[in-house]
Enzyme design. Structure first.
Site, PDB file in Angstrom:
ATOM      1  N   CYS A   1      -3.610  12.744  -0.279  1.00 37.04           N
ATOM      2  CA  CYS A   1      -4.138  12.092   0.930  1.00 37.04           C
ATOM      3  C   CYS A   1      -3.755  12.836   2.205  1.00 37.04           C
ATOM      4  O   CYS A   1      -4.290  12.551   3.272  1.00 37.04           O
ATOM      5  CB  CYS A   1      -3.656  10.649   0.998  1.00 37.04           C
ATOM      6  SG  CYS A   1      -4.197   9.715  -0.430  1.00 37.04           S
TER       7      CYS A   1
ATOM      8  N   HIS B   1      -3.490   8.132   8.210  1.00 40.29           N
ATOM      9  CA  HIS B   1      -4.191   7.997   6.930  1.00 40.29           C
ATOM     10  C   HIS B   1      -4.523   6.520   6.705  1.00 40.29           C
ATOM     11  O   HIS B   1      -3.661   5.652   6.837  1.00 40.29           O
ATOM     12  CB  HIS B   1      -3.321   8.550   5.804  1.00 40.29           C
ATOM     13  CG  HIS B   1      -3.863   8.254   4.445  1.00 40.29           C
ATOM     14  ND1 HIS B   1      -5.203   8.391   4.134  1.00 40.29           N
ATOM     15  CD2 HIS B   1      -3.262   7.820   3.307  1.00 40.29           C
ATOM     16  CE1 HIS B   1      -5.393   8.051   2.874  1.00 40.29           C
ATOM     17  NE2 HIS B   1      -4.239   7.693   2.357  1.00 40.29           N
TER      18      HIS B   1
ATOM     19  N   ASN C   1      -9.340   3.091   1.146  1.00 41.46           N
ATOM     20  CA  ASN C   1      -8.581   4.339   1.211  1.00 41.46           C
ATOM     21  C   ASN C   1      -9.427   5.466   0.606  1.00 41.46           C
ATOM     22  O   ASN C   1      -9.639   5.497  -0.609  1.00 41.46           O
ATOM     23  CB  ASN C   1      -7.267   4.134   0.429  1.00 41.46           C
ATOM     24  CG  ASN C   1      -6.403   5.381   0.377  1.00 41.46           C
ATOM     25  OD1 ASN C   1      -6.835   6.470   0.741  1.00 41.46           O
ATOM     26  ND2 ASN C   1      -5.187   5.215  -0.097  1.00 41.46           N
TER      27      ASN C   1
HETATM   28  N1  ACO Z   1      -5.449  -9.391  -6.408  1.00 39.92           N
HETATM   29  C1  ACO Z   1      -4.642 -10.441  -6.608  1.00 39.92           C
HETATM   30  N2  ACO Z   1      -3.347 -10.322  -6.940  1.00 39.92           N
HETATM   31  C2  ACO Z   1      -2.858  -9.075  -7.067  1.00 39.92           C
HETATM   32  C3  ACO Z   1      -3.645  -7.928  -6.872  1.00 39.92           C
HETATM   33  C4  ACO Z   1      -5.003  -8.107  -6.525  1.00 39.92           C
HETATM   34  N3  ACO Z   1      -5.838  -7.104  -6.320  1.00 39.92           N
HETATM   35  N4  ACO Z   1      -2.885  -6.838  -7.060  1.00 39.92           N
HETATM   36  C5  ACO Z   1      -1.652  -7.268  -7.355  1.00 39.92           C
HETATM   37  N5  ACO Z   1      -1.633  -8.620  -7.367  1.00 39.92           N
HETATM   38  C6  ACO Z   1      -0.525  -9.518  -7.631  1.00 39.92           C
HETATM   39  C7  ACO Z   1       0.615  -8.840  -8.380  1.00 39.92           C
HETATM   40  O1  ACO Z   1       0.334  -8.855  -9.773  1.00 39.92           O
HETATM   41  C8  ACO Z   1       1.784  -9.705  -8.014  1.00 39.92           C
HETATM   42  O2  ACO Z   1       1.748 -10.859  -8.818  1.00 39.92           O
HETATM   43  P1  ACO Z   1       3.130 -11.506  -9.363  1.00 39.92           P
HETATM   44  O3  ACO Z   1       3.904 -11.875  -8.127  1.00 39.92           O
HETATM   45  O4  ACO Z   1       2.655 -12.645 -10.169  1.00 39.92           O
HETATM   46  O5  ACO Z   1       3.774 -10.397 -10.138  1.00 39.92           O
HETATM   47  C9  ACO Z   1       1.456 -10.154  -6.589  1.00 39.92           C
HETATM   48  O6  ACO Z   1       0.044  -9.918  -6.406  1.00 39.92           O
HETATM   49  C10 ACO Z   1       2.224  -9.391  -5.505  1.00 39.92           C
HETATM   50  O7  ACO Z   1       2.137  -8.010  -5.812  1.00 39.92           O
HETATM   51  P2  ACO Z   1       2.883  -6.958  -4.937  1.00 39.92           P
HETATM   52  O8  ACO Z   1       2.742  -5.603  -5.577  1.00 39.92           O
HETATM   53  O9  ACO Z   1       4.259  -7.422  -4.586  1.00 39.92           O
HETATM   54  O10 ACO Z   1       2.014  -6.999  -3.606  1.00 39.92           O
HETATM   55  P3  ACO Z   1       2.277  -6.247  -2.260  1.00 39.92           P
HETATM   56  O11 ACO Z   1       2.339  -7.240  -1.184  1.00 39.92           O
HETATM   57  O12 ACO Z   1       3.369  -5.241  -2.351  1.00 39.92           O
HETATM   58  O13 ACO Z   1       0.929  -5.425  -2.085  1.00 39.92           O
HETATM   59  C11 ACO Z   1       0.040  -3.222  -2.365  1.00 39.92           C
HETATM   60  C12 ACO Z   1       0.552  -4.441  -3.074  1.00 39.92           C
HETATM   61  C13 ACO Z   1      -1.152  -3.582  -1.523  1.00 39.92           C
HETATM   62  C14 ACO Z   1      -0.392  -2.174  -3.411  1.00 39.92           C
HETATM   63  C15 ACO Z   1       1.185  -2.644  -1.486  1.00 39.92           C
HETATM   64  O14 ACO Z   1       2.349  -2.438  -2.243  1.00 39.92           O
HETATM   65  C16 ACO Z   1       0.801  -1.378  -0.834  1.00 39.92           C
HETATM   66  O15 ACO Z   1      -0.031  -1.350   0.039  1.00 39.92           O
HETATM   67  N6  ACO Z   1       1.405  -0.232  -1.194  1.00 39.92           N
HETATM   68  C17 ACO Z   1       1.016   1.019  -0.698  1.00 39.92           C
HETATM   69  C18 ACO Z   1      -0.131   1.471  -1.521  1.00 39.92           C
HETATM   70  C19 ACO Z   1      -0.930   2.537  -0.856  1.00 39.92           C
HETATM   71  O16 ACO Z   1      -1.220   2.464   0.305  1.00 39.92           O
HETATM   72  N7  ACO Z   1      -1.276   3.521  -1.639  1.00 39.92           N
HETATM   73  C20 ACO Z   1      -2.047   4.559  -1.228  1.00 39.92           C
HETATM   74  C21 ACO Z   1      -1.242   5.513  -0.414  1.00 39.92           C
HETATM   75  S1  ACO Z   1      -1.059   7.040  -1.110  1.00 39.92           S
HETATM   76  C22 ACO Z   1      -2.555   7.499  -1.328  1.00 39.92           C
HETATM   77  O17 ACO Z   1      -3.378   7.293  -0.473  1.00 39.92           O
HETATM   78  C23 ACO Z   1      -2.857   8.104  -2.644  1.00 39.92           C
END
Ligand code: ACO
Length: 317
Positions: free
Chosen positions: A110, A244, A274
């Site tokens: 990215c 980004h 993204n």
């Molecule tokens: N819909 C509903 N529920 C979901 C989903 C979804 N799409 N995805 C995960 N969940 C659930 C999980 O299973 C979890 O359930 P549980 O509590 O029963 O286990 C709950 O939601 C909370 O999950 P978390 O992972 O704690 O959610 P978080 O608030 O951390 O958000 C996210 C997850 C959005 C992926 C976050 O961690 C994030 O943004 N990370 C950065 C990711 C990113 O930006 N990546 C790209 C950058 S690098 C690149 O561009 C390649």
């Protein structure tokens, strides 16, 4: 170095959070509050090569140069259907016979746009080229397992392009890498040979979301602060922070650390998700065409991605 032309292209197919909730255990509420994303564009009957060519042609046209004035093409791409030839050579073919420049692809995840800027600047500074076309073209939606709600809801496809030439507008740049292959990875299969039967080993995109979130904020802050300090620039003097477009909460966190107003952080992830390395050049193209970026504006660019790699740049438009 300075940017003299911009272009972008998005797939036609728009997919809303509600559409995803039709086949995944997710909801518009979860996706929009956790990421800021409402819709994304997905390749369907169109293809990445054509998108990249459309973005490239738009950038060349807005630069006011001819195709045969382009003397290097750098394409930032993580993966596409062709392992070889490179996507940059496919773009060159789409520009027509007048274009015979050397071509290369780079995988800076990215942060690929910032890596391409870094390389282009070195080529310009050493007179290896006069006008360089940078195209960031990505289809990360094809790395995901579409049964997995954790990853597939985050991404969109797209292409962004710029033409760069010699100038004094790139004030400072910074690229970094730290090998951490478990935080984000995607393994695609190669052919087995009589001597190695492990080549079919594959894995759809795996991402440790919490780790990526923390590393993104920390690394972006580090790059931005280093560039500001190096150039003795006050954060208030930057007109736009072009980050980004991965996640609104990551952008908000960086903004709060910098203590800057929301208007300085333009976003389009709400509409496109993204789009990996294409996200910043698509954003720049939209801001330029919308008249939001004006000559003389001070811009801070910052990106991070799988590797773990990061890149930043401070530029005067
Ligand atoms: N819909 C509903 N529920 C979901 C989903 C979804 N799409 N995805 C995960 N969940 C659930 C999980 O299973 C979890 O359930 P549980 O509590 O029963 O286990 C709950 O939601 C909370 O999950 P978390 O992972 O704690 O959610 P978080 O608030 O951390 O958000 C996210 C997850 C959005 C992926 C976050 O961690 C994030 O943004 N990370 C950065 C990711 C990113 O930006 N990546 C790209 C950058 S690098 C690149 O561009 C390649």
């Amino acid at each position: 170095m300075k940017i003299i032309g911009t272009g972008s292209a998005l797939p036609e197919k728009e997919v809303s959070n509600d559409m995803l909730a039709g086949f995944l255990d997710t909801s518009d509420e979860w996706i929009s509050t956790r990421t800021g994303i409402h819709t994304r564009r997905l390749l369907s009957s169109d293809n990445l090569g054509d998108l990249a060519i459309t973005a490239a042609k738009a950038a060349i046209e807005s630069a006011g140069v001819n195709v045969n004035d382009i003397d290097y093409i750098i394409c930032s791409n993580v993966a596409n259907n062709y392992v070889t030839p490179s996507l940059s050579t496919i773009i060159q073919g789409g520009l027509g016979d007048e274009c015979s420049s050397p071509c290369m692809d780079l995988n800076g995840a990215c942060a690929g746009f910032l890596y391409a800027i870094d390389i282009a600047e070195a080529f310009l500074a050493t007179d290896r080229a006069k006008n360089i076309l940078i195209v960031c073209a990505e289809e990360p939606t094809k790395f995901c397992d579409w049964h997995e709600r954790e990853t597939s809801v985050l991404f969109g496809d797209g292409a962004g392009a710029v033409v760069v030439t010699g100038g004094d507008n790139l004030l400072a740049r910074r690229v970094t890498a730290k090998s951490l292959k478990d935080v984000i990875y995607y393994k695609r299969p190669l052919e087995n040979t009589p001597y190695d039967r492990s080549s079919q080993d594959q894995k759809t995109l795996v991402m440790k979301g919490h780790d990526v979130f923390r590393m993104a904020v920390r690394s972006s802050m580090n790059d931005i602060n280093t560039l500001l300090e190096e150039q003795h620039v006050n954060p208030d003097d930057v007109k736009y922070y072009l980050l980004h477009q991965a996640n609104m909460r990551i952008i908000d966190s960086i903004r709060e650390h910098l203590n800057q107003p929301v208007e300085k952080f333009p976003t389009n992830l709400q509409r496109y998700g993204n789009t990996s390395s294409a996200s910043i050049p698509i954003l720049i193209d939209e801001l330029v065409r919308g008249g939001k970026i004006q000559e003389g504006d001070l811009l801070m660019l910052s990106a991070f991605g799988a590797g773990f790699v990061t890149g930043g740049a401070l530029m005067r438009w």
